[in-house]
Write an enzyme that holds these catalytic residues in place. Structure first.
Site, mmCIF file in Angstrom:
data_model
loop_
_atom_site.group_PDB
_atom_site.id
_atom_site.type_symbol
_atom_site.label_atom_id
_atom_site.label_comp_id
_atom_site.label_asym_id
_atom_site.label_seq_id
_atom_site.Cartn_x
_atom_site.Cartn_y
_atom_site.Cartn_z
ATOM 1 N N SER A 79 3.769 -9.738 -4.289
ATOM 2 C CA SER A 79 3.119 -10.979 -4.719
ATOM 3 C C SER A 79 4.126 -12.025 -5.178
ATOM 4 O O SER A 79 3.800 -13.214 -5.249
ATOM 5 C CB SER A 79 2.143 -10.691 -5.869
ATOM 6 O OG SER A 79 2.774 -9.940 -6.896
ATOM 7 N N ASP A 97 6.680 -2.232 -4.538
ATOM 8 C CA ASP A 97 6.025 -2.496 -3.263
ATOM 9 C C ASP A 97 6.997 -2.326 -2.109
ATOM 10 O O ASP A 97 8.146 -2.795 -2.168
ATOM 11 C CB ASP A 97 5.506 -3.940 -3.227
ATOM 12 C CG ASP A 97 4.001 -4.016 -3.314
ATOM 13 O OD1 ASP A 97 3.322 -3.047 -2.930
ATOM 14 O OD2 ASP A 97 3.497 -5.063 -3.767
ATOM 15 N N LYS A 139 4.843 1.743 -3.448
ATOM 16 C CA LYS A 139 3.468 1.446 -3.040
ATOM 17 C C LYS A 139 3.462 0.978 -1.604
ATOM 18 O O LYS A 139 4.246 0.104 -1.225
ATOM 19 C CB LYS A 139 2.850 0.376 -3.933
ATOM 20 C CG LYS A 139 1.379 0.074 -3.566
ATOM 21 C CD LYS A 139 0.723 -0.834 -4.570
ATOM 22 C CE LYS A 139 1.142 -2.280 -4.463
ATOM 23 N NZ LYS A 139 0.788 -2.887 -3.137
ATOM 24 N N GLU A 199 0.863 -0.159 1.743
ATOM 25 C CA GLU A 199 -0.460 -0.556 2.192
ATOM 26 C C GLU A 199 -0.831 0.201 3.461
ATOM 27 O O GLU A 199 -0.016 0.361 4.361
ATOM 28 C CB GLU A 199 -0.511 -2.061 2.459
ATOM 29 C CG GLU A 199 -0.334 -2.915 1.220
ATOM 30 C CD GLU A 199 -0.511 -4.409 1.496
ATOM 31 O OE1 GLU A 199 -1.103 -4.759 2.551
ATOM 32 O OE2 GLU A 199 -0.071 -5.216 0.666
ATOM 33 N N GLU A 227 -8.022 -2.614 -3.856
ATOM 34 C CA GLU A 227 -8.050 -4.069 -3.994
ATOM 35 C C GLU A 227 -9.210 -4.682 -3.234
ATOM 36 O O GLU A 227 -9.494 -4.319 -2.085
ATOM 37 C CB GLU A 227 -6.738 -4.695 -3.506
ATOM 38 C CG GLU A 227 -6.759 -6.218 -3.596
ATOM 39 C CD GLU A 227 -5.407 -6.884 -3.394
ATOM 40 O OE1 GLU A 227 -5.348 -8.119 -3.530
ATOM 41 O OE2 GLU A 227 -4.427 -6.180 -3.116
#
Length: 264
Positions: free
Chosen positions: A44, A82, A111, A113, A180
């Protein structure tokens, strides 16, 4: 204070809520460390601090730079980093990049995705000693492909897919899950279906914990506010006012006064 471990987080499932927040430097990591159980060095930062409109674009080296800075300030919180877009496109590449981040940053988990399609990568990382936090539901790294940031799991078919993803990632060795942008009912169902802690961001109050991007939570990023964000302070305007006062005092020769000058 005692360092938070994965064992501590798992023991808190269904007992005590877990607090997670993002950080990108040592200064803010140090400020958050007394209160946060987990700190996420999130991609982010590409939006909040890079001025971009998506998380895509960061490199592994950039994530390492920020994670090393955060690690200097966060002595207690469980540290998650991330994996940026493109860093896990194959099992071989994922192992190389994740192990590099794990070694150089001192983080507790990475992390990534993705759902069942990355279960082989999660298994390989777990077998090689790397802690993994899965990230399912709304996946920001797919925003360009999906045409924006869209709530996931609103229909029966996609909700079942996200639940299946959670179960597959847990089976593959993920120790934590980030949920999320999904309906709160689905967040609750997933949380009750897995044995590992779930951290929600726009996933309702029944997850095992919550995470927010710090610049959203404290009002420093005011160009856009997602529905799930609560602002705990008006940071942007506080900074603007302070900067205005500083500039005015310099221009009017009020600062520095004698109080802030050295003498012989």
């Amino acid at each position: 204070m005692k360092k938070v471990t994965i064992g501590d987080l798992i023991a808190r499932k269904n007992r005590e809520k877990i607090v997670m927040i993002t950080a990108y430097d040592a200064l803010f990591a140090r400020l958050f460390d007394d209160y946060a159980d987990m700190i996420l060095v999130g991609d982010s930062l590409n939006m909040s601090f890079g001025g971009k409109n998506e998380t895509i674009g960061l490199s592994v080296d950039e994530m390492i730079y920020h994670a090393k800075a955060v690690q200097m300030g966060a002595k207690r919180a469980f540290l998650v980093v991330d994996m940026p877009f493109g860093a896990i496109y194959s099992k071989k590449v994922a192992l190389k990049n994740c192990i590099e981040i794990y070694k150089k940053t001192g983080c507790d988990a990475v992390k990534i995705e993705g759902g069942s399609e990355i279960k082989g990568i999660v298994k390989a990382l777990s077998q090689n000693g790397v802690g993994v936090m899965g990230h399912i539901g709304l996946k920001p790294q797919l925003s360009r492909k999906e045409g924006g940031f869209k709530v996931a799991g609103r229909d029966e078919e996609s909700a079942k897919k996200i639940l299946d993803d959670a179960l597959e990632l847990e089976l593959a060795g993920a120790r934590l899950l980030l949920l999320e942008g999904i309906p709160s009912e689905l967040g609750k169902k997933i949380t009750n279906s897995v044995k590992i802690p779930t951290i929600g961001i726009g996933a309702g109050s029944d997850t095992d914990g919550q995470v927010l991007v710090w610049s959203d939570a404290f009002g420093f990023y005011d160009e856009f506010k997602p529905k799930f964000v609560k602002r705990y302070m008006d940071g942007a305007n506080l900074i603007r006012e302070a900067m205005k006062n500083y500039a005015d005092e310099v221009r009017n020769i009020k600062f520095p006064s004698s109080q802030y000058e050295y003498t012989k």
